[in-house]
Design a protein around this motif. Structure first.
Motif, PDB file in Angstrom:
ATOM      1  N   SER A  47       0.093  20.783  -5.077  1.00 51.85           N
ATOM      2  CA  SER A  47       1.205  19.865  -4.815  1.00 51.85           C
ATOM      3  C   SER A  47       2.428  20.234  -5.651  1.00 51.85           C
ATOM      4  O   SER A  47       3.563  20.172  -5.161  1.00 51.85           O
ATOM      5  CB  SER A  47       0.777  18.421  -5.113  1.00 51.85           C
ATOM      6  N   MET A  48       2.211  20.603  -6.911  1.00 51.95           N
ATOM      7  CA  MET A  48       3.321  20.967  -7.787  1.00 51.95           C
ATOM      8  C   MET A  48       3.902  22.331  -7.447  1.00 51.95           C
ATOM      9  O   MET A  48       5.105  22.561  -7.606  1.00 51.95           O
ATOM     10  CB  MET A  48       2.865  20.962  -9.252  1.00 51.95           C
ATOM     11  N   SER A  49       3.045  23.241  -6.989  1.00 54.21           N
ATOM     12  CA  SER A  49       3.439  24.646  -6.870  1.00 54.21           C
ATOM     13  C   SER A  49       3.936  25.033  -5.489  1.00 54.21           C
ATOM     14  O   SER A  49       4.809  25.904  -5.366  1.00 54.21           O
ATOM     15  CB  SER A  49       2.247  25.549  -7.216  1.00 54.21           C
ATOM     16  N   PHE A  98      -0.144  13.279  -3.510  1.00 53.32           N
ATOM     17  CA  PHE A  98       0.876  13.643  -2.534  1.00 53.32           C
ATOM     18  C   PHE A  98       2.145  12.804  -2.723  1.00 53.32           C
ATOM     19  O   PHE A  98       3.261  13.312  -2.636  1.00 53.32           O
ATOM     20  CB  PHE A  98       0.346  13.453  -1.116  1.00 53.32           C
ATOM     21  N   GLN A  99       1.946  11.519  -2.978  1.00 51.18           N
ATOM     22  CA  GLN A  99       3.097  10.639  -3.145  1.00 51.18           C
ATOM     23  C   GLN A  99       3.923  11.050  -4.362  1.00 51.18           C
ATOM     24  O   GLN A  99       5.153  11.064  -4.317  1.00 51.18           O
ATOM     25  CB  GLN A  99       2.634   9.184  -3.302  1.00 51.18           C
ATOM     26  N   SER A 129      -4.217   2.034   5.357  1.00 55.46           N
ATOM     27  CA  SER A 129      -3.041   1.236   5.048  1.00 55.46           C
ATOM     28  C   SER A 129      -2.215   1.884   3.959  1.00 55.46           C
ATOM     29  O   SER A 129      -0.980   1.803   3.959  1.00 55.46           O
ATOM     30  CB  SER A 129      -3.451  -0.180   4.617  1.00 55.46           C
ATOM     31  N   LEU A 130      -2.862   2.580   3.019  1.00 49.12           N
ATOM     32  CA  LEU A 130      -2.116   3.263   1.972  1.00 49.12           C
ATOM     33  C   LEU A 130      -1.281   4.403   2.550  1.00 49.12           C
ATOM     34  O   LEU A 130      -0.143   4.641   2.132  1.00 49.12           O
ATOM     35  CB  LEU A 130      -3.072   3.818   0.910  1.00 49.12           C
ATOM     36  N   ILE A 131      -1.846   5.129   3.532  1.00 50.55           N
ATOM     37  CA  ILE A 131      -1.078   6.193   4.179  1.00 50.55           C
ATOM     38  C   ILE A 131       0.183   5.618   4.815  1.00 50.55           C
ATOM     39  O   ILE A 131       1.274   6.152   4.679  1.00 50.55           O
ATOM     40  CB  ILE A 131      -1.936   6.911   5.233  1.00 50.55           C
ATOM     41  N   ASN A 132       0.029   4.489   5.491  1.00 51.26           N
ATOM     42  CA  ASN A 132       1.189   3.879   6.124  1.00 51.26           C
ATOM     43  C   ASN A 132       2.206   3.414   5.082  1.00 51.26           C
ATOM     44  O   ASN A 132       3.418   3.496   5.290  1.00 51.26           O
ATOM     45  CB  ASN A 132       0.761   2.680   6.994  1.00 51.26           C
ATOM     46  N   THR A 133       1.701   2.948   3.946  1.00 50.07           N
ATOM     47  CA  THR A 133       2.597   2.491   2.886  1.00 50.07           C
ATOM     48  C   THR A 133       3.410   3.621   2.299  1.00 50.07           C
ATOM     49  O   THR A 133       4.596   3.483   2.021  1.00 50.07           O
ATOM     50  CB  THR A 133       1.777   1.809   1.761  1.00 50.07           C
ATOM     51  N   PHE A 134       2.758   4.782   2.115  1.00 47.61           N
ATOM     52  CA  PHE A 134       3.412   5.895   1.439  1.00 47.61           C
ATOM     53  C   PHE A 134       4.209   6.784   2.399  1.00 47.61           C
ATOM     54  O   PHE A 134       4.947   7.649   1.968  1.00 47.61           O
ATOM     55  CB  PHE A 134       2.376   6.783   0.723  1.00 47.61           C
ATOM     56  N   ALA A 135       4.006   6.616   3.694  1.00 50.99           N
ATOM     57  CA  ALA A 135       4.655   7.510   4.662  1.00 50.99           C
ATOM     58  C   ALA A 135       6.183   7.389   4.599  1.00 50.99           C
ATOM     59  O   ALA A 135       6.711   6.334   4.321  1.00 50.99           O
ATOM     60  CB  ALA A 135       4.161   7.214   6.061  1.00 50.99           C
TER      61      ALA A 135
END
Length: 455
Positions: A200-202, A224-225, A449-455
């Motif tokens: 994710s960082m690279s 990812f977030q 629901s977390l995916i939808n929150t972070f999208a």
């Protein structure tokens, strides 16, 4: 802000009055910055129980603390650490609450923080999916330490990508699942979650789109977030990822597919061999890199899962994450990443900027164990015991949770510290506890629901 956890009690044998000990303890925690301004205190009844004192003694201490402005009591919200700065007379300290909220790495949800808090040696940890202590292979480790004891001359830093002997053994081990690779294509990490963070960082540009199964591994979402990406959840059927529902990336858009094709966490779905070919072909057509999380690759019962995507990858599109945590010993903190050499070189360079490598002792021990002829025997016995425990767990679920079973959704649940798959379905957002024989905290389909929150 979460309620403070207090792990302290007054000394009832001391000459200092108990109320004064409580006052001194609060003053020290606030003045040193351990309790940030705005932190919530437990209710008086809980505080009295925690300290083992009567309410009148506690109230005497709290009144004194409120008199000097260290704490305040607000109707409806309880007691909080005060910003009313008589407290500044105690010490000129930084208000850390402003800083801990400002970091780029996002905090876990409140539910996950509570689960992490409760996961101690006093209970059976279920969400971590770690092997049960009684299956720990002591003979393997004893032989490994004995061999090392004869040759060990130092425990200095390892070479950047990890000890060569271990990378050679991992390359040999991966051949059993069809992955043909070389040591120079392997990076040793401190578990597969660190590998995900490194990628994710690279490799992720800001605002990249991450396609992922819905639901998926909940801890990956925060990684990812924190990398400032956009999440796009893709539904699954009983064959795995419904790739045809994935919108094609726009021209010039950076996108990556993160998938757990073998025992998806948390559903337990195993992607079929045909679906794996289709997903791989679709990714190749769109030049879409794939992150394959194979934490449960070796944790199967009667039938070995289909070959990993990486085994089918002929173009170097797949980055493969493996780990020893679910099938041997999570405390070794060893994982590995398999990828094209330019990717490995980039990840190694970034890792050396943040971490000088996984434990050299753990790497040496694991290299010895993987080279031991008895390791394959251990794995076979390990899976046989898992199958027995799965059958027992299913019987318990049918007996106690039969009313909740509806449909046929396989869900990965951890019982007695083992991963298993069941045909029961559970309503999302509920937390149950099994009978005392199977103490359980089940974290299930909150990730959608977390995916939808972070999208």
């Amino acid at each position: 802000m979460a309620v403070l956890t207090l792990n302290w009690q007054p000394d009832k044998q001391a000459t200092t009055p108990i109320y004064q000990q409580i006052t001194d303890y609060f003053q020290k925690q606030i003045s040193t910055g351990n309790w940030a301004v705005g932190s919530k205190l437990p209710a008086q009844r809980k505080l009295a129980e925690q300290f083992g004192v009567n309410r009148s003694t506690l109230i005497t201490a709290l009144d004194e603390l409120m008199a000097v402005g260290l704490i305040t009591s607000n109707p409806g919200s309880g007691m909080v650490v005060s910003g009313n700065h008589w407290s500044s007379l105690l010490a000129e300290h930084v208000n850390w609450s402003q800083y801990v909220k400002a970091g780029q790495f996002k905090p876990n949800s409140h539910a996950l923080q509570k689960i992490n808090q409760f996961e101690t040696d006093a209970v059976i940890r279920l969400s971590t999916g770690e092997p049960a202590p009684e299956q720990f292979p002591r003979p393997l480790f004893q032989r490994a330490f004995a061999h090392l004891g004869e040759r060990l001359t130092s425990l200095n830093y390892t070479e950047p990508a990890g000890i060569l002997a271990l990378r050679e053994q991992i390359a040999r081990h991966l051949q059993t699942v069809g992955i043909k690779t070389q040591p120079e294509n392997i990076l040793i990490t401190s578990g597969s979650l660190q590998a995900l963070q490194l990628v994710s960082m690279s490799l992720f540009p800001r605002d990249a789109t991450i396609y992922t199964e819905a639901p998926t591994y909940v801890k990956s979402l925060h990684v990812f977030q924190s990398a400032h990406t956009h999440l796009a959840g893709i539904p699954m059927d009983n064959q795995g990822l419904a790739y045809w529902q994935m919108a094609a990336p726009a021209p010039g858009q950076h996108a990556i597919l993160y998938t757990i094709p073998t025992f998806n966490n948390p559903t337990g779905i195993v992607m079929s061999a045909e679906r794996r070919q289709q997903v791989l072909q679709t990714a190749q057509e769109h030049r879409l890199p794939i992150l394959e999380d194979a934490a449960y690759q070796d944790v199967w019962f009667e039938q070995q899962p289909p070959q990993p995507l990486k085994a089918l990858d002929t173009t170097g599109n797949v980055i493969y994450f493996g780990s020893i945590s679910k099938s041997l010993a999570p405390g070794l903190r060893i994982g590995w990443t398999v990828a094209a050499q330019p990717v490995i070189d980039r990840l190694t360079d970034v890792r050396m900027q943040t971490d000088y490598g996984a434990s050299s002792l753990s790497q040496l021990v694991l290299a010895e164990i993987l080279a031991d002829p008895e390791y394959d025997t251990y794995q076979a016995n390990f899976r046989a015991v898992l199958a027995q425990k799965a059958a027992t767990a299913q019987d318990i679920l049918r007996h106690y949770w039969g009313d909740f079973a509806r449909g046929k959704l396989r869900l990965a649940v951890f019982i007695y510290g083992y991963a298993w798959q069941t045909a029961s379905t559970f309503p999302s957002s509920l937390i149950w506890r099994l009978p005392i024989t199977c103490y359980s905290i089940l974290v299930a389909s909150m990730t959608s629901s977390l995916i939808n929150t972070f999208a």
